[in-house]
Every structure is written in C-alpha cells, then in structure tokens.
Scaffold this active site. Structure first.
Site, PDB file in Angstrom:
ATOM      1  N   GLY A  14     -28.800  52.040  29.117  1.00  6.64           N
ATOM      2  CA  GLY A  14     -29.562  53.256  29.426  1.00  6.64           C
ATOM      3  C   GLY A  14     -29.132  53.842  30.763  1.00  6.64           C
ATOM      4  O   GLY A  14     -28.810  53.104  31.693  1.00  6.64           O
ATOM      5  N   LYS A  77     -25.572  50.920  22.416  1.00  5.35           N
ATOM      6  CA  LYS A  77     -25.440  50.309  21.086  1.00  5.35           C
ATOM      7  C   LYS A  77     -24.134  49.521  20.922  1.00  5.35           C
ATOM      8  O   LYS A  77     -24.065  48.611  20.123  1.00  5.35           O
ATOM      9  CB  LYS A  77     -25.499  51.393  20.010  1.00  5.35           C
ATOM     10  CG  LYS A  77     -26.868  52.058  19.926  1.00  5.35           C
ATOM     11  CD  LYS A  77     -26.925  53.023  18.788  1.00  5.35           C
ATOM     12  CE  LYS A  77     -28.206  53.834  18.857  1.00  5.35           C
ATOM     13  NZ  LYS A  77     -28.031  55.170  18.333  1.00  5.35           N
ATOM     14  N   ARG A  82     -20.273  42.359  18.675  1.00  7.23           N
ATOM     15  CA  ARG A  82     -21.201  42.543  17.539  1.00  7.23           C
ATOM     16  C   ARG A  82     -21.368  44.047  17.345  1.00  7.23           C
ATOM     17  O   ARG A  82     -22.385  44.634  17.672  1.00  7.23           O
ATOM     18  CB  ARG A  82     -22.545  41.873  17.901  1.00  7.23           C
ATOM     19  CG  ARG A  82     -23.412  41.604  16.696  1.00  7.23           C
ATOM     20  CD  ARG A  82     -24.617  40.742  17.053  1.00  7.23           C
ATOM     21  NE  ARG A  82     -25.455  40.546  15.872  1.00  7.23           N
ATOM     22  CZ  ARG A  82     -26.441  41.351  15.529  1.00  7.23           C
ATOM     23  NH1 ARG A  82     -26.760  42.407  16.273  1.00  7.23           N
ATOM     24  NH2 ARG A  82     -27.137  41.117  14.436  1.00  7.23           N
ATOM     25  N   GLY A 117     -26.963  47.045  32.971  1.00  8.07           N
ATOM     26  CA  GLY A 117     -28.057  46.085  33.032  1.00  8.07           C
ATOM     27  C   GLY A 117     -27.651  44.761  32.401  1.00  8.07           C
ATOM     28  O   GLY A 117     -26.450  44.492  32.221  1.00  8.07           O
ATOM     29  N   ASP A 118     -28.636  43.960  31.998  1.00  2.00           N
ATOM     30  CA  ASP A 118     -28.301  42.612  31.515  1.00  2.00           C
ATOM     31  C   ASP A 118     -27.432  42.634  30.252  1.00  2.00           C
ATOM     32  O   ASP A 118     -26.535  41.798  30.106  1.00  2.00           O
ATOM     33  CB  ASP A 118     -29.557  41.746  31.327  1.00  2.00           C
ATOM     34  CG  ASP A 118     -30.565  42.372  30.382  1.00  2.00           C
ATOM     35  OD1 ASP A 118     -30.416  43.564  30.046  1.00  2.00           O
ATOM     36  OD2 ASP A 118     -31.510  41.672  29.979  1.00  2.00           O
ATOM     37  N   THR A 120     -25.151  44.978  29.285  1.00  2.00           N
ATOM     38  CA  THR A 120     -23.786  45.368  29.669  1.00  2.00           C
ATOM     39  C   THR A 120     -23.107  44.247  30.458  1.00  2.00           C
ATOM     40  O   THR A 120     -21.928  43.941  30.241  1.00  2.00           O
ATOM     41  CB  THR A 120     -23.841  46.646  30.541  1.00  2.00           C
ATOM     42  OG1 THR A 120     -24.519  47.648  29.796  1.00  2.00           O
ATOM     43  CG2 THR A 120     -22.477  47.137  30.952  1.00  2.00           C
ATOM     44  N   THR A 140     -30.542  49.413  36.522  1.00  2.00           N
ATOM     45  CA  THR A 140     -31.626  49.635  35.563  1.00  2.00           C
ATOM     46  C   THR A 140     -32.875  50.114  36.304  1.00  2.00           C
ATOM     47  O   THR A 140     -33.169  49.624  37.395  1.00  2.00           O
ATOM     48  CB  THR A 140     -31.994  48.380  34.747  1.00  2.00           C
ATOM     49  OG1 THR A 140     -33.231  48.617  34.067  1.00  2.00           O
ATOM     50  CG2 THR A 140     -32.157  47.134  35.577  1.00  2.00           C
ATOM     51  N   ASP A 142     -35.635  49.366  35.319  1.00  2.00           N
ATOM     52  CA  ASP A 142     -36.645  48.314  35.106  1.00  2.00           C
ATOM     53  C   ASP A 142     -36.688  47.282  36.239  1.00  2.00           C
ATOM     54  O   ASP A 142     -37.660  46.538  36.355  1.00  2.00           O
ATOM     55  CB  ASP A 142     -36.373  47.571  33.788  1.00  2.00           C
ATOM     56  CG  ASP A 142     -36.307  48.520  32.598  1.00  2.00           C
ATOM     57  OD1 ASP A 142     -36.895  49.605  32.678  1.00  2.00           O
ATOM     58  OD2 ASP A 142     -35.650  48.163  31.600  1.00  2.00           O
ATOM     59  N   ASP A 144     -35.187  44.524  36.528  1.00  2.00           N
ATOM     60  CA  ASP A 144     -35.471  43.200  35.956  1.00  2.00           C
ATOM     61  C   ASP A 144     -34.240  42.300  35.859  1.00  2.00           C
ATOM     62  O   ASP A 144     -34.190  41.410  35.016  1.00  2.00           O
ATOM     63  CB  ASP A 144     -36.118  43.368  34.570  1.00  2.00           C
ATOM     64  CG  ASP A 144     -35.180  44.069  33.581  1.00  2.00           C
ATOM     65  OD1 ASP A 144     -34.129  44.587  34.011  1.00  2.00           O
ATOM     66  OD2 ASP A 144     -35.491  44.092  32.381  1.00  2.00           O
ATOM     67  N   ARG A 186     -39.700  47.894  29.996  1.00  3.78           N
ATOM     68  CA  ARG A 186     -39.470  46.824  28.999  1.00  3.78           C
ATOM     69  C   ARG A 186     -40.429  45.657  29.246  1.00  3.78           C
ATOM     70  O   ARG A 186     -41.623  45.863  29.366  1.00  3.78           O
ATOM     71  CB  ARG A 186     -38.018  46.346  29.049  1.00  3.78           C
ATOM     72  CG  ARG A 186     -37.105  47.211  28.229  1.00  3.78           C
ATOM     73  CD  ARG A 186     -35.835  46.483  27.842  1.00  3.78           C
ATOM     74  NE  ARG A 186     -35.032  46.102  29.003  1.00  3.78           N
ATOM     75  CZ  ARG A 186     -33.956  45.365  28.920  1.00  3.78           C
ATOM     76  NH1 ARG A 186     -33.556  44.914  27.758  1.00  3.78           N
ATOM     77  NH2 ARG A 186     -33.274  45.066  29.985  1.00  3.78           N
ATOM     78  N   GLN A 289     -38.690  59.322  33.646  1.00 11.59           N
ATOM     79  CA  GLN A 289     -38.414  58.321  34.692  1.00 11.59           C
ATOM     80  C   GLN A 289     -36.930  58.015  34.830  1.00 11.59           C
ATOM     81  O   GLN A 289     -36.503  57.390  35.791  1.00 11.59           O
ATOM     82  CB  GLN A 289     -39.162  57.010  34.363  1.00 11.59           C
ATOM     83  CG  GLN A 289     -40.660  57.178  34.420  1.00 11.59           C
ATOM     84  CD  GLN A 289     -41.378  56.096  33.608  1.00 11.59           C
ATOM     85  OE1 GLN A 289     -41.905  55.150  34.168  1.00 11.59           O
ATOM     86  NE2 GLN A 289     -41.386  56.232  32.296  1.00 11.59           N
TER      87      GLN A 289
END
Ligand code: F6P
Length: 363
Positions: A14, A77, A82, A117-118, A120, A140, A142, A144, A186, A289
């Site tokens: 994001g 995504k 995967r 973030g985590d 990536t 991020t 967040d 976090d 999150r 935000q």
C-alpha cells in the site's frame, strides 16, 4: 565496459505519504554523491515480473518531496513466489521467481532498494536468499514493522486521522451525539492510539485490548451524567469485542494479505445507540489516511532512511532494512523485519498516559 555502479528502486504494498521522499533521497544521494546510475522499477514486484522499469535521473526525482503516493507505482498483489493468475475464470498461483530473478540479473544492479511493509520486505528477504543484493526501507502507515521503532507514513496518517477527530468533535458537541471515528492500522492499534490521544478521544478501541460493549456504553452514559452531552469514540479497523471477531470488509484472494478490515465503526455505532439511547454517527477515515502531503516529520525520516540505505550499498552491506532505534538510524537484518507485526503492548506508556487522563479502552 560500463563500470558505473547501478542500483534499482522498487516500491511495494500500500502507498503512503513519504515514499517519494525516500525515492528522492536514495536516487539523489546515489547520483550526486556516488555517481551511481538509478533504475526505477514500475509497480513493485509486478514490474520485476513483467520487466518494466525506467532510468531515474536527478531531474526525475526533483520536486517530489512533498508529493504523496509513489511516482513508481506500486502493487500489493504481486508476489513472484506466489503469483496470482486467472485461468478460465479460476484463480491459480504460480512460482514465477526464476523469471523475476532473471529479469533483475539482466539489470546488472549492485543493489535493489525495496521500499515496503512486511509483505514487500518478506519477499525481499527471499530474493536476497536467492542471490539478489537487496536492502529495504520500512514503509507503512500502520507502524507495525518489527525492527524499527517507527515507519514513515505513520505520522502523516495520524495527522489526517487527528484532523478527522477534531472535525467531528464540534458537530458531536453541537448535536449532543456520540461519534465513532474508524481509522486504519490492520492488526495494530498505533494509528487509533496516537490519533485518539491527540484528538482527545473519550474512548479508544484497539485490536490489542478487546473491548466490552457494555463498558463502552456505560462510559458514554457516565459522560452524560457528568453533563458532557457528546462522546468521541476512536476505533481501529482491527478492533474486536472480547471473545468476538474483527469485521472483514472484503477478501482479495490474489493478495498475499487477503483480508481487508473495515466496518467495525458502523457495528459499534448501532450498538452504542441501542444501548444508550444517544444518537450516534460513524465516520470512516479510510484511504484519506494514505493520501495528502507527507508531514515534515515523515519527509525528514524518509530522507534519513533513504540516505542510510545508499551508504549501506556503498559499504557493500546487503540483506538489511534500515530502521530507527531511539534516535539512531540502524541496520536490521531483513528477516527480523519480515517476522510478523509489531503491535501495541497493552501496557504501552501512551496507553497508560491515556488511561490516567480518563480515556477508556473499553476493558
Ligand atoms: O497497510 C496499510 C493499509 O492502509 C491498512 O491500514 C489497511 O488495512 C489496508 O492497507 C487497506 O488496504 P487496501 O488499500 O488494499 O484497501
């Protein structure tokens, strides 16, 4: 033979305010101080898989420190290990990492700087294990991520959320209502906690402290008995009642993190109105935000982190994320950053300070 060193930058997950400030810092320092060539990969790992990239010159990153979003585009995504593909309407996952790694090798880069973030950074860690020199920069709203005290984007999100709370305060007071403000984050309550405290929220509900709706309603009524005819409730999107579940807004199957929270604010608003008889409205701050100009704090943080990431490349140090510990910019092994989320400790000093001034956490 071209002996000029070359690096690439990618932004994944994001977006958030401050990403462009990191791109600018990395590219400018690499070009101006070390004479490196800089490649911008488009749309995160999607661009790695599809081999989409462009050269970033000094002019390309000039004047972007104030810009929200990312000039490179992003994807939350695309995971080369995967990768989601639709065949005859059915979703399937493929490991396309060999092609992604081959594309990166063709670029002949000294290092790939992954801003994310985590999710990536977790992928960055795997690519590093597969032989790609990589460093990460934590991003991020967040806040976090493990391995850093703070991520850029968080301060900007807290500013937007706080402005939202400030705005509903006046209308809540005028109409003698309860107002619920739902914020992002999150599974972590950092945004709700910081914006809730800054905005003078009467009740702050975070995922780390499951709430009791009876206690929430009683706090609203108790304020009424004290002559306060309005109440502000700040709720994190991932908050849940004791013994209950989070409210899921949607499931994005092809995303490495498929669950999107959202809607707890409306559930809570209806329950508060029913239990207290006080008219209640809900506002969801949502993607506001993640937009707008980054705060000065985030621009400075982004610049410090970006500059350190380039120094690490110069020092031939790879496989790290740059982070903040106390007042220092530090390097943290990428696997530490990818090891799950850093949530709010229920006895966090800010939780304690908020409780001491009468704020309820609904517990
Ligand atoms: O991780 C950042 C974040 O904004 C979370 O706070 C939120 O839960 C999620 O991303 C929303 O994701 P999307 O942009 O896919 O709706």
């Amino acid at each position: 033979m071209n002996t000029r060193r070359r690096i690439a930058i990618l932004t994944g997950g994001g977006d958030c305010p401050g990403i462009n400030a990191v791109i600018r810092a990395v590219a400018k320092k690499a070009i101006l101080e070390y004479g490196m060539e800089v490649i911008g990969i488009e749309d995160g790992y999607e661009g790695v898989i599809q081999n989409r990239h462009r050269v970033l010159r000094n002019e390309d990153v000039s004047g972007i420190i104030t810009l929200g979003g990312t000039i490179l585009g992003t994807s939350n995504k695309a995971n080369p290990y995967r990768y989601a593909v639709r065949r005859n309407g059915r979703l399937e996952f493929e490991d396309v990492s060999s092609a992604a790694i081959a594309n990166l090798k063709k670029l002949e880069i000294d290092c790939l700087v992954c801003i994310g973030g985590d999710g990536t950074l977790g992928i960055a860690h795997r690519l590093f294990g597969d032989g790609i020199p990589i460093n990460g920069v934590p991003k991020t709203i967040d806040n976090d991520l493990k391995g850093t005290d703070i991520t850029f984007g968080f301060d900007s999100a807290v500013r937007v959320a706080t402005e939202g709370i400030d705005s509903v305060h006046t209308t809540a007071e005028s109409h003698h209502r309860a107002m619920v403000v739902e914020v992002m984050g999150r599974n972590a309550g950092w945004i709700a906690l910081h914006a809730g405290v800054a905005g003078g929220g009467d009740i702050i509900l975070i995922p780390e402290i499951p709430y009791d709706i009876g206690i929430v309603a009683e706090k609203v009524k108790e304020r009424g008995r004290r002559g306060k005819r309005f109440t502000i409730i700040v709720v994190a999107e991932g908050a849940k009642p004791r013994g209950g579940n989070t409210v899921v807004q949607r499931v994005i199957e092809e995303s490495p993190e498929p669950i999107r929270f959202g809607g707890i604010g409306f559930v809570l608003g209806a329950q508060i109105e029913k239990l207290t008889g006080i008219e209640t409205r809900t506002v969801v701050m949502g993607h506001l935000q993640r937009g707008g100009v980054p705060t000065p704090f985030d621009r400075i943080l982004a610049t410090k982190l970006g500059a350190k990431a380039v120094d690490m490349i110069e020092g031939k140090e790879f496989g790290y994320m740059v982070g903040i510990r106390g007042n220092s910019v530090v390097k943290v092994p990428l696997d530490e950053a990818a090891k799950g989320q850093r949530t709010v400790p229920p006895d966090d000093p800010l939780v304690q300070a908020a409780r001491s001034v009468g704020t309820s956490f609904g517990d």
